[in-house]
Design an enzyme around this catalytic site. Sequence first.
Site, mmCIF file in Angstrom:
data_model
loop_
_atom_site.group_PDB
_atom_site.id
_atom_site.type_symbol
_atom_site.label_atom_id
_atom_site.label_comp_id
_atom_site.label_asym_id
_atom_site.label_seq_id
_atom_site.Cartn_x
_atom_site.Cartn_y
_atom_site.Cartn_z
ATOM 1 N N ARG A 135 -8.403 -0.253 5.043
ATOM 2 C CA ARG A 135 -7.563 0.749 4.389
ATOM 3 C C ARG A 135 -6.284 0.132 3.840
ATOM 4 N NH1 ARG A 135 -5.562 4.606 8.143
ATOM 5 N NH2 ARG A 135 -4.293 4.978 6.311
ATOM 6 N N CYS A 179 -4.632 12.843 13.664
ATOM 7 C CA CYS A 179 -5.185 11.536 13.369
ATOM 8 C C CYS A 179 -4.965 10.663 14.573
ATOM 9 C CB CYS A 179 -4.566 10.939 12.120
ATOM 10 S SG CYS A 179 -2.892 10.402 12.378
ATOM 11 N N LYS A 216 0.843 -1.219 0.000
ATOM 12 C CA LYS A 216 0.000 0.000 0.000
ATOM 13 C C LYS A 216 0.867 1.254 0.000
ATOM 14 C CE LYS A 216 -1.576 1.671 4.052
ATOM 15 N NZ LYS A 216 -1.338 3.108 4.258
ATOM 16 N N ASN A 217 1.876 1.260 0.866
ATOM 17 C CA ASN A 217 2.662 2.491 1.022
ATOM 18 C C ASN A 217 3.603 2.771 -0.139
ATOM 19 O OD1 ASN A 217 1.366 3.001 3.367
ATOM 20 N ND2 ASN A 217 3.098 2.569 4.729
ATOM 21 N N ARG A 231 0.810 14.374 13.430
ATOM 22 C CA ARG A 231 1.308 14.136 12.065
ATOM 23 C C ARG A 231 1.296 15.376 11.159
ATOM 24 N NH1 ARG A 231 -0.556 8.294 9.943
ATOM 25 N NH2 ARG A 231 1.319 8.479 8.708
ATOM 26 N N ASP A 282 5.235 0.475 12.004
ATOM 27 C CA ASP A 282 4.035 -0.196 11.502
ATOM 28 C C ASP A 282 3.939 -1.663 11.930
ATOM 29 O OD1 ASP A 282 3.192 2.126 10.368
ATOM 30 O OD2 ASP A 282 3.604 1.566 8.294
#
Length: 459
Positions: free
Chosen positions: A430, A146, A51-52, A151, A338
């Site tokens: 997500r 968030c 995803k990233n 952030r 993560d």
Amino acid sequence: MSPPRGTVLSNVNTRQKPSPNGLFLLHDYMDKFVIRGGKPLKGRIEISGAKNSALPCLAATLLTPETVTLHNVPYVKDLITQRRLLEDLGATVLTPELRTHKVTAKNIQTYEAPYELVKTMRASVLALGPLLSRFGKAKVSLPGGCAIGTRPIDLHLKAFEKLGAEVSLESGDVVATAPKGRLVGADVQFEKVTVTGTENVMMAAVLAAGKTTIRNAAREPEIEDLADLLIKMGARLTGAGTDTIEIEGVEGLGGAEHSIIPDRIETGTFIVAAAITGGELEVSKCEPEHIAAVIEQLERVGVEIEQLDESTLKVRQGGDGLKASDVTTEPHPLFPTDMQAQYMALMTQAEGTSTITETIFENRFMHASELIRMGADIAISGNQAVVRGPSKLTGARVIASDLRASASLVLAGLCASGETTIDRVYHIDRGYETIVRKFKSVGADIERLTEHGAGGRET
Ligand code: UD1
């Protein structure tokens, strides 16, 4: 087209759309997972695209009027959002196969990423660099706080200013313009390592006049993947993967074809899943080198990880059980933030005391209180969590607070006795592709429920 059978479309914010080939991803706000734990996982899992990496690569398609084809784009909510952003800007996105996107950003009509998109996905700020670079103007709503901290994007903005942009804040939007229509190469020294900041500046610099040097650049594999794509598009860029990236700006970029790297965080999550359930998994289509620090740490605590071939790992819990070990999150190539939540879930099952120190994000221990409700012994003090194990986890009703926190609750649920219900799983949608289907395929007892309790379906 009607939705899959068993799906209840209530008046909550579903935004559910069929994909071009008719598949659905359920991301109803009220969806839940119900997990009956205690089953060792067994079998083979295929890792999806990162995803990233796919997020910045899709943003990079804005840099050229020609077609860029991206393969191995994971079918997750954030990528659906990113695709929508490109289409809203005026790009054409074709999806000849589920995980292939052909993007043509020839007729860009607006230079603005609106609040509605940025608030659901912070990575929309990745549109800033390419828009500013190619068109000399961009407007992106400022992401708010968030779940894992404030952030800010101040470092991105300072770097754009270094490249000659004028940046202002107007009614919550960041407005950036290149006064003479084109950015100018410069020396950018990041005070702090920032992944999307590095990516944004790379994309801003590729079309700038002259040379840009990015110092203290992030070294994540996703940076290298973006660099590979940019180079295929004609960018003159060296040093990606090191802390100094040099870019010689060019007049224009062309089309390219590129395949996204495997998701290293999904890989790490499934390794932990095998270990925490006492099962045995083959994790295929992954890139072990990208998670060397995670593999090293997991081996230290007693997970057996064997590399079967260049992209397949065989994982199981070692015969002596799990032993506690401290970990500190750091920028790549060290232990990634993560994976912190998933590691915490694992440490609840390890013998002894482990201290987990989070150095990247403030407020990234929200999973701890949910794990405690399941029976874990965790004490939080500032940016440290002290986990005493092993604890017998029991199923409970818990709430997912962010993407990786959700993953840790799924892992805890898989090893807990009884039934765990996880609310707000839209967070997990997500970033994890068809997670229910993948876990079911290796023997997990997990299902998705919609708001009214009808069985939902992940296709
Ligand atoms: C990316 C990843 C995210 C991962 C994180 C750290 C994507 C889409 N997301 O997020 O999954 O957890 O890297 O590996 O790739 N900071 C500032 N000012 C800025 C930018 C960052 O202070 O302008 C701070 C952040 O608050 C944080 C640290 O720098 O404390 C690192 O953040 P950063 O690397 O930018 O994270 P993201 O790129 O947002």
